[in-house]
Design an enzyme around this catalytic site. Structure first.
Site, PDB file in Angstrom:
ATOM      1  N   GLY A 107      47.128  44.238  47.124  1.00 12.62           N
ATOM      2  CA  GLY A 107      47.369  45.682  47.223  1.00 12.62           C
ATOM      3  C   GLY A 107      48.803  45.903  47.617  1.00 12.62           C
TER       4      GLY A 107
ATOM      5  N   CYS B 188      46.343  37.634  48.412  1.00  9.32           N
ATOM      6  CA  CYS B 188      47.557  38.401  48.722  1.00  9.32           C
ATOM      7  C   CYS B 188      47.306  39.387  49.862  1.00  9.32           C
ATOM      8  CB  CYS B 188      48.070  39.077  47.446  1.00  9.32           C
ATOM      9  SG  CYS B 188      49.775  39.601  47.602  1.00  9.32           S
ATOM     10  N   TYR B 189      47.351  40.677  49.602  1.00  7.97           N
ATOM     11  CA  TYR B 189      47.064  41.627  50.683  1.00  7.97           C
ATOM     12  C   TYR B 189      45.708  41.309  51.318  1.00  7.97           C
ATOM     13  CZ  TYR B 189      46.098  45.969  53.194  1.00  7.97           C
ATOM     14  OH  TYR B 189      45.797  46.882  54.169  1.00  7.97           O
TER      15      TYR B 189
ATOM     16  N   ASP C 132      38.598  46.719  18.417  1.00  8.47           N
ATOM     17  CA  ASP C 132      37.947  47.474  19.483  1.00  8.47           C
ATOM     18  C   ASP C 132      36.962  48.499  18.942  1.00  8.47           C
ATOM     19  OD1 ASP C 132      39.702  46.004  20.940  1.00  8.47           O
ATOM     20  OD2 ASP C 132      41.128  47.629  21.228  1.00  8.47           O
TER      21      ASP C 132
ATOM     22  N   LYS D  57      40.749  41.966  25.779  1.00  9.08           N
ATOM     23  CA  LYS D  57      40.629  41.775  24.329  1.00  9.08           C
ATOM     24  C   LYS D  57      39.726  40.594  23.944  1.00  9.08           C
ATOM     25  CE  LYS D  57      42.278  43.396  20.467  1.00  9.08           C
ATOM     26  NZ  LYS D  57      42.490  44.854  20.291  1.00  9.08           N
TER      27      LYS D  57
ATOM     28  N   HIS E 262      48.690  34.525  43.694  1.00  6.82           N
ATOM     29  CA  HIS E 262      47.661  35.102  42.821  1.00  6.82           C
ATOM     30  C   HIS E 262      47.031  34.032  41.929  1.00  6.82           C
ATOM     31  CE1 HIS E 262      48.328  39.359  43.708  1.00  6.82           C
ATOM     32  NE2 HIS E 262      49.560  38.964  43.988  1.00  6.82           N
TER      33      HIS E 262
ATOM     34  N   GLU F  80      44.637  34.423  39.958  1.00 11.14           N
ATOM     35  CA  GLU F  80      44.094  35.023  38.736  1.00 11.14           C
ATOM     36  C   GLU F  80      45.098  35.102  37.590  1.00 11.14           C
ATOM     37  OE1 GLU F  80      44.797  36.484  41.535  1.00 11.14           O
ATOM     38  OE2 GLU F  80      45.587  38.505  41.284  1.00 11.14           O
TER      39      GLU F  80
END
Ligand code: XMP
Length: 510
Positions: A55, A82-83, A227, A366, A169, A171
């Site tokens: 954050g 992180c935060y 999509d 995607k 991070h 991710e």
């Protein structure tokens, strides 16, 4: 049967959905909720684990998001990112400080190898850092499990209480083995078995759609892109004939594409309307050279045709949109400069009566959309279709557009795509297409002098389409493509290959 669940508590970081997607990649069902979720609500969900996102705040700010200490006493494993880890340290009595310099980007990191979080991973690797504050003193009962030159605590843990965290991070793909660290958290620490699949997602999505729509009518603008095609298939499965798809064929699709889209949906039990509006678009585009004007005209015309058709159906209850997660972030960034005003087919019409918008793909990335499409049994060529701009070939013909130029470009582009597919390079090159330039040059064919168009080929590799490299297509393949195009397509006598990256160039030429 209920799936194993992991909660992602959102503290306002930019990667919150990316964390969720990585958890899903590890076959664990995951929900993103606000950090304001109460302890009782969390308990009711009975999660296997909780992940705190990053954050933008500093834990000391009064308005900064907080959690109660009791959350760490539930016996549920927590991973702070992180935060999230700073908050964990702060709430549990550690000390977070603001150093003189912030740490940003790829960073050499040293790990403690006996941590379950890093099980099977090397002791040294690159992580992606993006922080101002860091943890200076860990709370009692915790130990430091990673550090960098600038950050004394890049990861910490209290294994007994199953509380873990990292400053970097995991991710994002820039962190080596990041997904493996998340997997370790899920499987080694939360004891998940991994019982979630795209098939489950499909079922949940279908149930949600049925619950929302009930017996209402749904309208969808189908462009033939990945999509909107996957959305059409999902809605078809969920509500069948309550769905009407309007496919506006503006005549600026690739060769055969209009028919392919129609064919792909012919066997589904839905209302499918194809509007052949080629002439209408072409006459509005006559003598228009400026790219942004072309985009504007096509956008407006598209909405107009769509509205005309929709009027015939009368009032609909829902307008379905194929918005996917990257669209949600991109449209939320506010003050970024407009490089190209991306008109995506499906922009909001003003004069269609509907009560609500539904966006069932809103939380998917995607590649997840593609997986869902496969799960729904959608044709391979639709699922794996490369991105194609809403304005279509209009922005791949430099300058003014005529039917003759469209035909030429469709043929040349078809040959290019055919050869790339034959060479089995179609999944490695993320987007590739031909551009008809407005330049003509002298050539010789037989004994004749020619004065014909130059065609450009473009192929790029990219992960996010924000930056891109040009694809290294082998010379021999380029030679074959070039020779086929000049021999088979009339009025093209020269082929060039675009070797610029983005930036400074863009992917499309207009
Ligand atoms: P650029 O050319 O900006 O393209 O590097 C990045 C990606 O966006 C696509 N693109 C468009 N998509 N409407 C769209 O729906 C547009 O006007 C448009 N212009 C570019 C492009 O094909 C690439 O995938």
């Amino acid at each position: 049967m209920k799936n194993e669940l992991v909660l992602v508590l959102d503290f306002g970081g930019q990667y919150n959905q990316l964390i969720a997607r990585r958890v899903r990649e590890c076959n664990v069902y995951c929900e993103v909720h606000s950090y304001k979720m109460t302890i009782d609500e969390i308990k009711k969900k009975n999660p296997m684990g909780i992940i705190f996102t990053g954050g933008p705040n500093s834990v000391y700010l009064e308005e900064a998001p907080h959690v109660e200490k009791a959350l760490f006493e539930l016996g549920i494993p927590v991973l702070g990112i992180c935060y999230g880890v700073q908050l964990m340290a702060h709430v549990l009595g550690g000390r977070v400080t603001t150093p003189v310099t912030r740490e940003y980007g790829k960073t050499e990191t040293q790990f403690v190898s006996d941590s379950l979080l890093f099980k099977g991973l090397p002791e040294k690797a690159t992580t992606w850092m993006s922080h101002t504050d860091y943890i200076e003193v860990v709370p009692e009962g915790f130990r430091v499990t990673a550090h960098t030159d600038a950050c004394p605590c890049a990861a910490m843990e209290n294994a007994e209480k199953k509380l873990y965290g990292m400053q970097y991070h995991p991710e994002v793909l820039h962190t080596d083995n990041g997904v493996q660290m998340l997997r370790n958290f899920l499987y080694e620490i939360c004891n998940c078995q991994g019982d979630w699949t795209m098939g489950d997602y499909k079922k949940t999505a279908i149930n949600n759609i049925r619950e929302t729509v009930k017996d209402g009518k749904v309208l969808l603008a189908l462009s033939g892109g990945v999509d909107s095609s996957v959305l059409a298939a999902l809605l078809a499965e969920a509500i069948g004939k309550q769905l009407t798809c309007i496919f506006v064929d503006h005549g600026l699709m690739r060769k055969n594409e209009g028919d392919e889209v129609e064919q792909a949906f012919a066997s589904w039990d839905i209302n499918f309307v194809r509007v052949n509006a080629q002439e209408q678009f072409l006459s509005r585009l006559a003598n228009v050279e400026d790219p942004e004007t072309k985009r504007k005209i096509i956008g407006e015309e598209f909405i107009r045709v769509f509205e005309q058709e929709a009027k015939k159906i009368g009032v609909v209850d829902f307008l379905a949109q194929g918005t996917i997660y990257p669209d949600v972030i991109e449209s939320g960034t506010g003050d970024a400069a407009v490089i190209k005003s991306h008109h995506n087919v499906g922009g909001l019409p003003d004069h269609v009566d509907f009560k609500e918008i539904i966006e069932p793909l809103r939380l998917l990335f995607k590649d997840e959309v593609r997986k869902l499409g496969q799960e729904l049994g959608l044709a391979e060529y639709l699922v794996w279709r490369q991105p194609f701009p809403g304005p279509g070939l209009a922005i791949r013909i430099i300058g003014d557009i005529t039917q003759e130029k469209i035909d030429m470009l469709q043929e040349a582009d078809f040959i290019f795509r055919q050869e790339i597919a034959l060479a089995k390079m179609d999944r490695d090159i993320h987007q590739y297409f031909a551009v008809l330039t407005s330049m003509r040059s002298v050539g010789v064919m037989g004994d004749e002098r020619t004065y014909d168009y130059t065609l450009a080929l473009r192929g790029v590799t990219t992960t996010d389409f924000m930056t891109a490299d040009f694809a290294r297509i082998p010379y021999d393949l380029l030679a074959k493509i070039s020779s086929r195009i000049v021999n088979e397509v009339k009025n093209i006598n020269r082929i060039v290959y675009d070797i610029t990256t983005k930036p400074p160039a863009t992917i499309e030429w207009e």
